[in-house]
Write an enzyme that holds these catalytic residues in place. Structure first.
Site, PDB file in Angstrom:
ATOM      1  N   TYR A  53     -15.456 -10.408  -0.182  1.00  0.00           N
ATOM      2  CA  TYR A  53     -16.154  -9.153  -0.483  1.00  0.00           C
ATOM      3  C   TYR A  53     -17.420  -9.408  -1.300  1.00  0.00           C
ATOM      4  CZ  TYR A  53     -12.258  -6.568   1.434  1.00  0.00           C
ATOM      5  OH  TYR A  53     -11.315  -6.059   2.295  1.00  0.00           O
ATOM      6  N   ASP A  83      -6.783  -1.784  -7.617  1.00  0.00           N
ATOM      7  CA  ASP A  83      -7.374  -2.441  -6.447  1.00  0.00           C
ATOM      8  C   ASP A  83      -7.716  -3.877  -6.793  1.00  0.00           C
ATOM      9  OD1 ASP A  83      -8.332  -1.440  -3.630  1.00  0.00           O
ATOM     10  OD2 ASP A  83      -9.763  -2.959  -4.286  1.00  0.00           O
ATOM     11  N   ARG A 142      -6.785  12.395  -4.565  1.00  0.00           N
ATOM     12  CA  ARG A 142      -7.997  11.748  -4.067  1.00  0.00           C
ATOM     13  C   ARG A 142      -9.131  12.765  -3.903  1.00  0.00           C
ATOM     14  NH1 ARG A 142      -8.084   9.960   2.035  1.00  0.00           N
ATOM     15  NH2 ARG A 142      -7.912  12.218   2.093  1.00  0.00           N
ATOM     16  N   ARG A 145       0.820  -1.228   0.000  1.00  0.00           N
ATOM     17  CA  ARG A 145       0.000   0.000   0.000  1.00  0.00           C
ATOM     18  C   ARG A 145       0.851   1.273   0.000  1.00  0.00           C
ATOM     19  NH1 ARG A 145      -5.451  -0.112   1.008  1.00  0.00           N
ATOM     20  NH2 ARG A 145      -6.286  -2.197   0.828  1.00  0.00           N
ATOM     21  N   ARG A 198      -2.642   6.652   1.096  1.00  0.00           N
ATOM     22  CA  ARG A 198      -3.158   7.820   1.808  1.00  0.00           C
ATOM     23  C   ARG A 198      -2.199   8.507   2.764  1.00  0.00           C
ATOM     24  NH1 ARG A 198      -8.167   4.795   4.118  1.00  0.00           N
ATOM     25  NH2 ARG A 198      -6.464   3.323   4.332  1.00  0.00           N
TER      26      ARG A 198
HETATM   27  O1  CP3 Z   1      -0.127  -1.260  -2.609  1.00  0.00           O
HETATM   28  C1  CP3 Z   1      -0.343  -0.236  -3.291  1.00  0.00           C
HETATM   29  O2  CP3 Z   1       0.067   0.883  -2.969  1.00  0.00           O
HETATM   30  C2  CP3 Z   1      -1.057  -0.410  -4.605  1.00  0.00           C
HETATM   31  C3  CP3 Z   1      -2.453  -0.153  -4.578  1.00  0.00           C
HETATM   32  C4  CP3 Z   1      -3.423  -1.029  -3.817  1.00  0.00           C
HETATM   33  C5  CP3 Z   1      -4.671  -0.518  -3.357  1.00  0.00           C
HETATM   34  N1  CP3 Z   1      -5.388  -1.563  -2.883  1.00  0.00           N
HETATM   35  C6  CP3 Z   1      -5.106   0.886  -3.434  1.00  0.00           C
HETATM   36  C7  CP3 Z   1      -6.182   1.352  -2.540  1.00  0.00           C
HETATM   37  C8  CP3 Z   1      -3.390  -2.391  -3.528  1.00  0.00           C
HETATM   38  C9  CP3 Z   1      -2.271  -3.406  -3.737  1.00  0.00           C
HETATM   39  C10 CP3 Z   1      -4.653  -2.717  -2.950  1.00  0.00           C
HETATM   40  C11 CP3 Z   1      -5.008  -4.086  -2.552  1.00  0.00           C
HETATM   41  C12 CP3 Z   1      -6.230  -4.317  -1.763  1.00  0.00           C
HETATM   42  N2  CP3 Z   1      -7.441  -3.698  -1.862  1.00  0.00           N
HETATM   43  C13 CP3 Z   1      -6.337  -5.333  -0.780  1.00  0.00           C
HETATM   44  C14 CP3 Z   1      -5.254  -6.318  -0.424  1.00  0.00           C
HETATM   45  C15 CP3 Z   1      -4.206  -5.747   0.426  1.00  0.00           C
HETATM   46  C16 CP3 Z   1      -4.619  -5.477   1.852  1.00  0.00           C
HETATM   47  O3  CP3 Z   1      -4.459  -4.344   2.279  1.00  0.00           O
HETATM   48  O4  CP3 Z   1      -5.064  -6.435   2.508  1.00  0.00           O
HETATM   49  C17 CP3 Z   1      -7.641  -5.249  -0.236  1.00  0.00           C
HETATM   50  C18 CP3 Z   1      -8.205  -6.143   0.864  1.00  0.00           C
HETATM   51  C19 CP3 Z   1      -8.331  -4.218  -0.947  1.00  0.00           C
HETATM   52  C20 CP3 Z   1      -9.742  -3.818  -0.779  1.00  0.00           C
HETATM   53  C21 CP3 Z   1      -9.844  -2.396  -0.384  1.00  0.00           C
HETATM   54  N3  CP3 Z   1      -9.594  -1.309  -1.194  1.00  0.00           N
HETATM   55  C22 CP3 Z   1     -10.218  -1.885   0.879  1.00  0.00           C
HETATM   56  C23 CP3 Z   1     -10.561  -2.743   2.091  1.00  0.00           C
HETATM   57  C24 CP3 Z   1     -10.206  -0.494   0.786  1.00  0.00           C
HETATM   58  C25 CP3 Z   1     -10.652   0.508   1.815  1.00  0.00           C
HETATM   59  C26 CP3 Z   1      -9.899   0.525   3.048  1.00  0.00           C
HETATM   60  C27 CP3 Z   1      -8.466   0.915   2.842  1.00  0.00           C
HETATM   61  O5  CP3 Z   1      -7.587   0.140   3.216  1.00  0.00           O
HETATM   62  O6  CP3 Z   1      -8.231   2.020   2.364  1.00  0.00           O
HETATM   63  C28 CP3 Z   1      -9.761  -0.155  -0.506  1.00  0.00           C
HETATM   64  C29 CP3 Z   1      -9.531   1.205  -1.035  1.00  0.00           C
HETATM   65  C30 CP3 Z   1      -8.147   1.527  -1.471  1.00  0.00           C
HETATM   66  N4  CP3 Z   1      -7.386   0.756  -2.308  1.00  0.00           N
HETATM   67  C31 CP3 Z   1      -7.410   2.694  -1.125  1.00  0.00           C
HETATM   68  C32 CP3 Z   1      -6.170   2.589  -1.802  1.00  0.00           C
HETATM   69  C33 CP3 Z   1      -5.057   3.584  -1.796  1.00  0.00           C
HETATM   70  C34 CP3 Z   1      -7.875   3.820  -0.198  1.00  0.00           C
HETATM   71  C35 CP3 Z   1      -9.101   4.519  -0.622  1.00  0.00           C
HETATM   72  C36 CP3 Z   1      -8.904   5.680  -1.547  1.00  0.00           C
HETATM   73  O7  CP3 Z   1      -7.812   5.921  -2.066  1.00  0.00           O
HETATM   74  O8  CP3 Z   1      -9.907   6.404  -1.774  1.00  0.00           O
END
Ligand code: CP3
Length: 342
Positions: A151, A74, A38, A25, A29
């Site tokens: 999900y 994502d 964002r 990640r 953020r």
């Molecule tokens: O790693 C990176 O920087 C690359 C981008 C990336 C995102 N999501 C961007 C994102 C990656 C590799 C993911 C994977 C992802 N997404 C997972 C597996 C990794 C983990 O953390 O367990 C999961 C379970 C998700 C599902 C998901 N997407 C959730 C639960 C959420 C909301 C909660 C959160 O952690 O932010 C997201 C949104 C998301 N995906 C954001 C980002 C940067 C934040 C929201 C936003 O930018 O508006």
């Protein structure tokens, strides 16, 4: 030729002067530059616009300097492409208005044409590779079939994913049909990502740790291993299962190039469970980046000594948290770059 190939050399099991480092990640953020974008564009617009996705992917490379980039996207773009509606609600997270609850629902799920439904990811990869200009390798990723099912059935994030588990245990045939459709889509998707230029892929099994060791084999590993088998001839595959230390031994016998470890499993235990021969990745507690910088640096050095500098990729044990100061994230990466083998 890549200017920095430390990450690929570690995945190859080669001896390195220091281990490579990146952060799960890392495109996210905790970066003010990410938050500025964002505020202007909603989540899936950022994913679907190659200019934005590549800009966000490269932000951490310029700002904190890890040895690999991970494409901004994502795991939930996959169910979206499979005819399952997914929204990202600010402050809530993933929201699926029509969750899968029956065999009939599973029938509506499609295995899509990747170019048609996910071509924007492939375009983002090509643009990112161009803009990275061979500075560091690019990692592509997908969620594990089980984590995507979580999900798709639960309809949102959850502490227990009780409905997802209930679906698997009460309607196993429908669950396996869904898991197989997700697996087939994921294999086709990751193969296209490799063709588009990613240098390695990671499978995120974020919710694998919700399952018992026996259920893990049936509902998660069986499908992850299909992905590993299909992709290993084409690229390096990393499997990260959060809370899945109990499956490390089984995983180490697969064709995966590396295994992710979270912070609840010690380096010594992870090496023991995996037979000491496979590359491991992890496992700094993301909250530990809130410690004072000198303490972070000391802990990173200790962590490298514990895992050993070879067959090791420094990472967090899960994604970086939004409240981490950028200077602390940078100190984590700098500590690895400053590492001197004893
Ligand atoms: O790693 C990176 O920087 C690359 C981008 C990336 C995102 N999501 C961007 C994102 C990656 C590799 C993911 C994977 C992802 N997404 C997972 C597996 C990794 C983990 O953390 O367990 C999961 C379970 C998700 C599902 C998901 N997407 C959730 C639960 C959420 C909301 C909660 C959160 O952690 O932010 C997201 C949104 C998301 N995906 C954001 C980002 C940067 C934040 C929201 C936003 O930018 O508006």
């Amino acid at each position: 030729m890549l200017q920095n190939d430390l990450f690929l050399r570690a995945l190859n099991g080669e001896s390195v002067e220091r281990p490579p480092v990146w952060m799960m990640r890392q495109a996210g953020r905790y970066l003010p530059e990410f938050r500025a974008l964002r505020d202007k564009y909603d989540f899936f617009t950022r994913c679907r616009t190659p200019e934005l996705a590549s800009e966000i992917t490269i932000q951490p490379i310029d700002i904190v300097g890890p040895d690999a980039a991970i494409l901004f996207s994502d795991i939930l773009v996959v169910p979206q492409a499979m005819n399952i509606e997914v929204e990202m609600k600010p402050g809530v997270g993933p929201w699926l208005p029509n969750p899968i609850r029956s065999a009939k629902d599973v029938e509506q799920v499609i295995v899509p044409d990747i170019h048609e439904e996910l071509g924007y990811v492939l375009d983002a990869i090509k643009m990112t590779k161009e803009r990275l200009n061979n500075r560091v390798p690019l990692i592509g990723f997908a969620g594990s079939p089980w984590t995507i099912l979580c999900y798709a059935v639960q309809g949102q994030g959850s502490k227990s994913f009780d409905m997802a588990k209930g679906f698997c245990f009460s309607q196993p045939e429908a669950a396996h049909a869904l898991l197989q459709k997700i697996t087939d889509t994921t294999i086709a998707y990751l193969k296209e990502k490799v063709k588009a230029g990613v240098n390695a892929v990671q499978v995120f099994d974020s919710w694998g740790g919700m399952l018992s060791p026996t259920d893990y084999q049936e509902f998660s590993w069986k499908y992850i291993n299909q992905i590993v088998e299909a992709l290993a001839p084409l690229t390096k595959v990393i499997v990260f299962g959060k809370g899945c230390w109990f499956a490390l031994n089984e995983m180490s016998k697969s064709k995966a190039a590396a295994l992710g470890v979270d912070w609840t499993c010690s380096a010594q235990n992870a090496r023991y469970l995996t037979g000491g021969n496979i590359t491991l990745q992890g496992n700094f507690d993301p909250s530990r980046l809130l410690s004072p910088i000198p303490e972070i640096k000391k802990m990173v050095t200790q962590m490298i000594n514990d895992f050993g500098k070879d067959k090791y990729v420094v990472n967090l044990g899960h994604g970086i948290l939004p409240n981490i100061p950028v200077a602390h994230a940078k100190a984590f990466i700098d500590a690895v770059k400053e590492y001197k083998a004893k």
